[in-house]
Design an enzyme around this catalytic site. Sequence first.
Site, PDB file in Angstrom:
ATOM      1  N   TYR A 164      42.146   8.578  38.819  1.00 51.06           N
ATOM      2  CA  TYR A 164      41.068   9.561  38.977  1.00 51.06           C
ATOM      3  C   TYR A 164      40.387   9.842  37.641  1.00 51.06           C
ATOM      4  CZ  TYR A 164      38.578  13.930  39.499  1.00 51.06           C
ATOM      5  OH  TYR A 164      37.598  14.885  39.479  1.00 51.06           O
ATOM      6  N   HIS A 170      25.211  16.693  37.128  1.00 46.92           N
ATOM      7  CA  HIS A 170      25.812  18.004  36.899  1.00 46.92           C
ATOM      8  C   HIS A 170      24.953  18.899  35.996  1.00 46.92           C
ATOM      9  CE1 HIS A 170      29.187  16.199  38.832  1.00 46.92           C
ATOM     10  NE2 HIS A 170      30.044  17.162  38.519  1.00 46.92           N
ATOM     11  N   ASN A 189      34.428  18.690  31.857  1.00 49.66           N
ATOM     12  CA  ASN A 189      35.554  19.553  32.207  1.00 49.66           C
ATOM     13  C   ASN A 189      35.909  20.417  31.001  1.00 49.66           C
ATOM     14  OD1 ASN A 189      37.801  17.804  34.495  1.00 49.66           O
ATOM     15  ND2 ASN A 189      36.039  19.064  34.882  1.00 49.66           N
ATOM     16  N   TYR A 245      38.229  66.680  25.818  1.00 46.45           N
ATOM     17  CA  TYR A 245      38.925  65.394  25.739  1.00 46.45           C
ATOM     18  C   TYR A 245      38.173  64.377  24.885  1.00 46.45           C
ATOM     19  CZ  TYR A 245      42.086  66.721  29.591  1.00 46.45           C
ATOM     20  OH  TYR A 245      43.022  67.315  30.380  1.00 46.45           O
ATOM     21  N   ARG A 256      39.510  65.311  21.351  1.00 47.75           N
ATOM     22  CA  ARG A 256      40.943  65.298  21.030  1.00 47.75           C
ATOM     23  C   ARG A 256      41.686  64.091  21.598  1.00 47.75           C
ATOM     24  NH1 ARG A 256      44.309  68.629  25.108  1.00 47.75           N
ATOM     25  NH2 ARG A 256      42.764  69.620  26.445  1.00 47.75           N
ATOM     26  N   PHE A 273      41.373  23.127  33.907  1.00 51.49           N
ATOM     27  CA  PHE A 273      39.980  23.539  33.828  1.00 51.49           C
ATOM     28  C   PHE A 273      39.725  24.890  34.500  1.00 51.49           C
ATOM     29  CE2 PHE A 273      40.413  20.251  37.242  1.00 51.49           C
ATOM     30  CZ  PHE A 273      40.522  21.137  38.306  1.00 51.49           C
ATOM     31  N   GLU A 291      37.129  22.717  45.748  1.00 54.06           N
ATOM     32  CA  GLU A 291      37.344  23.750  44.731  1.00 54.06           C
ATOM     33  C   GLU A 291      37.249  25.089  45.452  1.00 54.06           C
ATOM     34  OE1 GLU A 291      34.252  22.597  42.076  1.00 54.06           O
ATOM     35  OE2 GLU A 291      35.202  20.667  41.677  1.00 54.06           O
TER      36      GLU A 291
END
Length: 515
Positions: A58, A88, A200, A284, A287, A333, A418
């Site tokens: 792969y 991409h 990636n 607050y 302090r 990734f 994914e």
Amino acid sequence: MNGDSTSILLSPGHLTIDQLRMIYEGGYSLSLDPACRDAVDAGAATVKEIVDKNKTVYGINTGFGRLAQEVIPHDKLEALQKNLVLSHSTGTGPLLGDNIVRLVMAMKAASLARGFSGVRLSVIEALMTFLDHDIYPCIPAKGSVGASGDLAPLAHMTAAMMGVGNVRLNGEIVPADATLKALMLTPLALGPKEGLALLNGTQVSTALALAGLFETEKLLAAATLAGSLSLDAAQGTDAPFDNRIHAARGQIGQMEMAASYRALIEGSEIRKSHEECTKVQDPYCLRCQPQVMGACLDQMRQVAAILLIEANAVSDNPLVFVETGEVISGGNFHAEPVALAADNLALAIAEIGSMSERRIAMLVDTSISGLPAFLVTSAGINSGFMIAHVTAAALASENKQQAYPASVDSIPTSANQEDHVSMATHGARRLLRMAENTATIVGIELLAATQGIELRSPLKTSAPLEKLHAQIREIAASYEEDRFFAPDIEAAKKLVMSGALRKQFADFLPDTLES
């Protein structure tokens, strides 16, 4: 660092927070540690052997994602990597700043140089050449879900190295191919796995998160100073900063922040003038500053530790293990560590701004602060800081909306291959918007607190806070009557965002991040 103070040596797996901050800020040349060459060459040789023996692996000779079952012929492998990058390159939106892109490219080079990615040394050298010439690929900010790496933004980075798309050079956007030609640089030609290794990875989300972290350092410092000034302007007590209180609880950041407040207020004439006053407790926002700011400091340090690991990580896929000749597919990734870190940092940014806004509200309220209403002596005809506080409130509320955790908003992509994504990239990208909001809030507080101190005249505050008071008056005059207010706020915001206060008052502030 090298012996040269203007040069940074990228030692793969050993980058420090200080180095990453310097890369982000710019002004340093970068070089790659030559000791990485053997590991890189060994990884590349392993990939070459797989190709030469026609093994099906792969990312080397298959399709990608849901198309991983498609085996690609030997003569199509270069086209496979090129097409991957071009397909991409789908980013949109405003471009990432040069400082972010510089950090992305430096971390990508260091990651690839660890030798687990199987790329040739020439690929890493191409990244370093871009950095050496201050060539910054034009990377659209939007389009990554932080799942299979920051695919779209890293594709734009890689495409520019191939001579496709645009780059920024000397602040101008120019075509990548023409830039390479003008500088007599050869466009990058990708070998097996190299496009995938470049695309990636979590470098974009990590760079954005680191940028948010470095900006938050400035916010914490400026807000600590502003809070100390507000304390004295409101004639607050320093009793809540007593070390014994904080030691009894034991939270590290809280104890360190209390020490800062004690040091900053020490020697104040204003404080001495009301030591015997009848007021029992401060609000607050005064302090509880050590408790809130200390918690933010602890959170920042935890985030820094996670991001430092990620900056040094190998986060592409698959990974090459030279010892056994294996190429193993996994999920490094997935940017979940970055996503959760960014979400936690967003909370700290929002809280720093929230406490600062409350102190502004306290200062303009004469019933609490004891100062003239809205910090002007002739209120009514003058509105003073009334609407400056409204601006601070608006920004604090905007940050509340932005602080919602991005990491819980997963959405499946790639035909459900994914099916759980981190959303780290936009979760980290929002940090810079939030930081600017908080810088504006703190800037307004600095203006208001400085005005409050002057209204206590002739009494003076402490020596360090008098120095701070003088510095604020260099950028904004005393507020005697209403005037066009926006330039003062912009100048105060810029002072906060410059980081100058963090550097100038370093002796009174905790070391926020360890290198």
